[in-house]
Design an enzyme around this catalytic site. Structure first.
Site, mmCIF file in Angstrom:
data_model
loop_
_atom_site.group_PDB
_atom_site.id
_atom_site.type_symbol
_atom_site.label_atom_id
_atom_site.label_comp_id
_atom_site.label_asym_id
_atom_site.label_seq_id
_atom_site.Cartn_x
_atom_site.Cartn_y
_atom_site.Cartn_z
ATOM 1 N N CYS A 62 5.662 -13.102 40.899
ATOM 2 C CA CYS A 62 4.471 -12.288 41.146
ATOM 3 C C CYS A 62 4.356 -11.175 40.107
ATOM 4 C CB CYS A 62 4.519 -11.708 42.560
ATOM 5 S SG CYS A 62 3.071 -10.715 42.944
ATOM 6 N N CYS A 86 2.974 -7.969 41.457
ATOM 7 C CA CYS A 86 3.912 -7.126 42.208
ATOM 8 C C CYS A 86 4.937 -6.468 41.288
ATOM 9 C CB CYS A 86 4.690 -7.943 43.237
ATOM 10 S SG CYS A 86 3.784 -9.251 44.030
ATOM 11 N N ASP A 87 5.488 -7.229 40.348
ATOM 12 C CA ASP A 87 6.679 -6.771 39.622
ATOM 13 C C ASP A 87 6.456 -6.419 38.153
ATOM 14 O OD1 ASP A 87 8.091 -7.204 41.965
ATOM 15 O OD2 ASP A 87 8.519 -9.289 41.458
#
Ligand code: NAP
Length: 305
Positions: free
Chosen positions: A134, A137-138
């Site tokens: 992701c 997300c990261d």
């Protein structure tokens, strides 16, 4: 009699919880099976900054806890067990957790999907230590670092472009020469000076002891191996919908995602589906929640009819 419900919801991500808020608030006797990972994929992300209503962001786990509490407030019952079998051949529908049987007039499937993985031991070992599925997300953790994105579809193109906001360099690694993505996304990636495209390459091993330090690649045509130095590897090689339980009973597309027949209803009247188990395009918490709401309204109208 205790085990007979108006609606059973299978899955407890944003789609399942939202459906439960709506059905229980409509005074339908609602039961949610939370499944193997209560809260779904959002519980393994950190901060969610794009869910409307939270101007300062909210942690994925907290968002799911709040959604569950909201559904419980209106009377939804939760059971933290996995469904092992379903029987949609006659009504009321039956679902089982081992030997226990539960019955309902309608079902909403909201079991989600999970990112496809390569299946390498080194990928497992370094998961969340540089290996991620992701970028949204990261990506932030890879500021001024070098990363690789795997895949040749729209997700890979999108994530590679997104990661150039943080990383100094992004490798896009694809196992073939031709890309599956749309032309426009491919062109955008090709025009981005921070992205280097490596085609006909597969990842043989993720290198590093405690963190990702590189990748060993294998040429898919010549079998020749080579190594590149990277700090992170992002998988964008598709998603696997959690539909094994339903495979023989409801209609799925060729990848295994549930097909809607009429609004959110599946091929079986009375069985509805919402969220990532249907949607391989948007896959956002907010779109899953929206579809959960739609499924709940469809259930309510279908039961009334
Ligand atoms: P996808 O289109 O299925 O592409 C997956 C890619 O991963 C393919 O290039 C595939 O290679 C590769 N792959 C699969 N298994 C692999 C493995 N074991 N090792 C190495 N490579 C592997 O998946 P997606 O990119 O997630 O897209 C899913 C859907 O969402 C698509 O319909 C897409 O259009 C849509 N989407 C749209 C947007 C947008 O419009 N903004 C953004 C993201 C996604 P092969 O090509 O060789 O099979």
């Amino acid at each position: 009699m205790d085990n007979i419900y108006d609606v059973i919801i299978i899955g407890s991500g944003p789609a399942g919880h939202t459906a439960a808020v709506y059905t229980s608030r409509a005074e339908l006797k609602t039961l949610v099976f939370e499944g193997w990972q209560p809260g779904g994929q959002l519980t393994i992300t950190t901060e969610v900054e794009n869910f409307p209503g939270f101007s300062k962001g909210i942690y994925g786990q907290q968002l799911m806890t709040e959604m569950k509490a909201q559904a419980e407030r209106f009377g939804t019952k939760y059971i933290s067990k996995d469904i092992t079998k379903v029987d949609f051949s006659s009504r009321p529908f039956k679902v089982y957790t081992g030997d226990e049987e539960y019955q309902s007039k309608a079902v909403i499937i909201a079991t989600g999907a999970k990112p496809r993985r390569l299946g390498l031991p080194s990928e497992d070992r370094l998961w969340a230590k540089g290996v991620s599925a992701c970028a949204t997300c990261d990506g932030f953790f890879f500021k001024d670092k070098v990363v690789a994105v795997l895949g040749g579809g729209d997700s890979a193109m999108e994530e590679a472009g997104f990661l150039t906001k943080f990383a100094t360099k992004v490798y896009l690694i694809h196992r073939r020469e031709e890309f599956r993505s749309s032309k426009i996304m491919e062109e955008r990636v090709k025009a981005n000076e921070k992205i280097e495209i490596l085609t006909n390459k597969a990842v043989d091993e993720v290198l590093g002891e405690n963190n990702v330090t590189g990748l060993r690649l294998k040429d898919t045509k010549t079998d020749e191996t080579s190594e590149i130095t990277v700090d992170g590897m992002f998988l964008a090689i598709g998603h696997i919908p959690a539909t094994d339980l339903f495979r023989d009973q409801i209609e799925l597309d060729k990848v295994g995602f549930i097909l809607h027949k009429e609004n959110t209803m599946t091929s079986i009247p009375g069985v509805f589906a919402a969220g990532d188990v249907v949607d391989h395009r948007y896959r956002q918490a907010i779109t899953a929640a929206g579809m959960g709401c739609a499924a709940a309204i469809d259930v309510e109208r279908w039961l009334a009819e």
